[in-house]
Design a protein around this motif. Structure first.
Motif, PDB file in Angstrom:
ATOM      1  N   ILE A 180       0.650  -1.152   0.007  1.00 12.35           N
ATOM      2  CA  ILE A 180      -0.020   0.090   0.093  1.00 12.35           C
ATOM      3  C   ILE A 180       0.812   1.274   0.032  1.00 12.35           C
ATOM      4  CG2 ILE A 180      -1.900  -1.090   1.126  1.00 12.35           C
ATOM      5  CD1 ILE A 180      -0.895   0.182   3.792  1.00 12.35           C
ATOM      6  N   ASP A 181       0.161   2.497  -0.361  1.00 12.88           N
ATOM      7  CA  ASP A 181       0.656   3.739  -0.239  1.00 12.88           C
ATOM      8  C   ASP A 181      -0.265   4.330   0.673  1.00 12.88           C
ATOM      9  OD1 ASP A 181       2.890   3.504  -2.039  1.00 12.88           O
ATOM     10  OD2 ASP A 181       1.349   4.152  -3.760  1.00 12.88           O
ATOM     11  N   PHE A 182       0.287   5.079   1.723  1.00 16.67           N
ATOM     12  CA  PHE A 182      -0.635   5.629   2.730  1.00 16.67           C
ATOM     13  C   PHE A 182      -0.054   6.933   3.372  1.00 16.67           C
ATOM     14  CE2 PHE A 182       2.387   3.158   5.020  1.00 16.67           C
ATOM     15  CZ  PHE A 182       2.510   3.650   6.080  1.00 16.67           C
ATOM     16  N   VAL A 183      -0.890   7.593   3.892  1.00 17.81           N
ATOM     17  CA  VAL A 183      -0.524   9.166   4.683  1.00 17.81           C
ATOM     18  C   VAL A 183      -0.793   8.599   6.106  1.00 17.81           C
ATOM     19  CG1 VAL A 183      -0.784  11.438   5.119  1.00 17.81           C
ATOM     20  CG2 VAL A 183      -0.665  10.329   2.749  1.00 17.81           C
ATOM     21  N   ALA A 184       0.107   8.775   6.940  1.00 17.16           N
ATOM     22  CA  ALA A 184      -0.124   8.726   8.450  1.00 17.16           C
ATOM     23  C   ALA A 184       0.136  10.105   8.932  1.00 17.16           C
ATOM     24  CB  ALA A 184       0.652   7.500   9.182  1.00 17.16           C
ATOM     25  N   GLU A 185      -1.009  10.327   9.982  1.00 17.78           N
ATOM     26  CA  GLU A 185      -0.711  11.635  10.746  1.00 17.78           C
ATOM     27  C   GLU A 185      -1.155  11.262  12.272  1.00 17.78           C
ATOM     28  OE1 GLU A 185      -3.073  14.745   9.072  1.00 17.78           O
ATOM     29  OE2 GLU A 185      -2.755  13.795   7.049  1.00 17.78           O
ATOM     30  N   GLU A 186      -0.826  12.349  13.148  1.00 19.10           N
ATOM     31  CA  GLU A 186      -0.980  12.211  14.440  1.00 19.10           C
ATOM     32  C   GLU A 186      -2.071  12.818  14.564  1.00 19.10           C
ATOM     33  OE1 GLU A 186       0.675  13.016  18.987  1.00 19.10           O
ATOM     34  OE2 GLU A 186       2.030  13.213  17.172  1.00 19.10           O
ATOM     35  N   VAL A 187      -3.294  12.185  15.091  1.00 20.26           N
ATOM     36  CA  VAL A 187      -4.914  12.722  15.222  1.00 20.26           C
ATOM     37  C   VAL A 187      -5.331  12.405  16.598  1.00 20.26           C
ATOM     38  CG1 VAL A 187      -7.141  12.628  14.261  1.00 20.26           C
ATOM     39  CG2 VAL A 187      -5.403  12.476  12.740  1.00 20.26           C
ATOM     40  N   VAL A 236      -4.215   6.298   9.998  1.00 17.59           N
ATOM     41  CA  VAL A 236      -3.869   6.349   8.458  1.00 17.59           C
ATOM     42  C   VAL A 236      -5.193   7.372   8.039  1.00 17.59           C
ATOM     43  CG1 VAL A 236      -4.109   5.081   6.395  1.00 17.59           C
ATOM     44  CG2 VAL A 236      -2.912   4.233   8.342  1.00 17.59           C
ATOM     45  N   THR A 237      -4.639   8.348   7.316  1.00 18.96           N
ATOM     46  CA  THR A 237      -5.815   9.389   6.785  1.00 18.96           C
ATOM     47  C   THR A 237      -5.853   9.256   5.187  1.00 18.96           C
ATOM     48  OG1 THR A 237      -4.093  11.101   6.511  1.00 18.96           O
ATOM     49  CG2 THR A 237      -5.302  11.055   8.460  1.00 18.96           C
TER      50      THR A 237
END
Length: 115
Positions: A96-103, A109-110
């Protein structure tokens, strides 16, 4: 003595005014550059492999490369997902390609795309 004091005062005045002039001359500068770079880093996709899908907890375990936007090295870790529907898009072993952020204090994973 009087001439020395006047020379020092005048020298300081010239130095301060030159500094103020240089600091105020920002007409040709792109002030949005830093903000744009921050946004680009935040939206940069990272690459990984799904190791576990936990639909009950709403989490994915991902073996991933460096997460530049979070300053993290490559490792395997558990992430929450922003949208539970993401869990049905992948299975163990998928790349996969993914964007992770601190939420709200949790790595999340956003964005998610299968390779």
């Amino acid at each position: 003595m009087k001439n020395i004091v006047i020379s020092i005062v005048m020298g300081c005045a010239v130095a301060v005014s030159a500094t103020a002039f240089a600091a105020g001359d920002t007409g040709n500068m792109n002030m949005a550059g830093g903000a744009q770079q921050g946004a680009d880093a935040k939206n940069t996709m990272s690459h990984g492999e799904v190791k576990k899908v936990d639909t009950a907890a709403g989490k994915l375990t991902i073996k991933h490369g460096p997460l530049e936007n979070l300053g993290m090295d490559a490792m395997t870790m558990v992430f929450k997902v922003k949208d539970p529907a993401m869990l049905s898009q992948v299975k163990v072993g998928d790349r996969i390609d993914f964007v992770a952020e601190e939420v709200n204090g949790a790595l999340t994973v956003t964005k998610l795309q299968k390779q």
